[in-house]
Design an enzyme around this catalytic site. Sequence first.
Site, PDB file in Angstrom:
ATOM      1  N   HIS A  77      34.957  45.096  60.456  1.00 41.17           N
ATOM      2  CA  HIS A  77      35.825  43.792  59.973  1.00 41.17           C
ATOM      3  C   HIS A  77      36.108  43.137  61.421  1.00 41.17           C
ATOM      4  CE1 HIS A  77      39.590  45.676  60.192  1.00 41.17           C
ATOM      5  NE2 HIS A  77      39.761  44.985  60.484  1.00 41.17           N
ATOM      6  N   CYS A 161      28.444  32.256  29.955  1.00 41.60           N
ATOM      7  CA  CYS A 161      28.747  32.018  28.852  1.00 41.60           C
ATOM      8  C   CYS A 161      28.715  31.275  27.748  1.00 41.60           C
ATOM      9  CB  CYS A 161      30.516  31.888  29.422  1.00 41.60           C
ATOM     10  SG  CYS A 161      30.808  30.161  29.019  1.00 41.60           S
TER      11      CYS A 161
END
Length: 189
Positions: A77, A161
Amino acid sequence: MANQSSKKVLVGVTGGIASYKVCEVVSQLVQSEIAVQVVLTQSAQAFVSPLTFATLSRSPAFTDADFWQAQHGRPLHITLGEWADVLLIAPLSANTLAKLRYGLADNLLLNTFLACECPVLLAPAMNSRMWQKKAVQDNWRNLLENERFHPIPPTAGRLACDVVGTGRMAEPQAILHGIESLLWTKGKK
């Protein structure tokens, strides 16, 4: 390993059906000879595989399973955060938006975000009812008060949706334009 381009974009992909659009963004960046590395959250992998992004970016795609993998003897990271000129988070889910606001770091993407200092381009995508919730809007406004964050707001249209409203992730060309702008200005408004 990503190519040796002088321009480097780290792409963070969170969970959402709009993650398929990020494939086009990564492909176009690579075709423009911009180095790309991709970090996927666990929920993003339900929509697009790390292999897809590794193939498109010509570089390994990282997941939480890689978190403790050292790169050049340093935490992944940290090296990803230092490597990036721009961090794109797309689609930006309501969950990751809230975690960004509060500085939470429970996955590789969020740890990388905290370790980097580059400008961050945010491209939210979610159901319009979710997008309109006060908590989500408060989190969004709060982030945008920080000059490090640059928005590519969601657009209106038919969502996955079947709801019609604001919440569609911006189209790849708008995101690419935002990235180009940040690479040019180095994040200056």
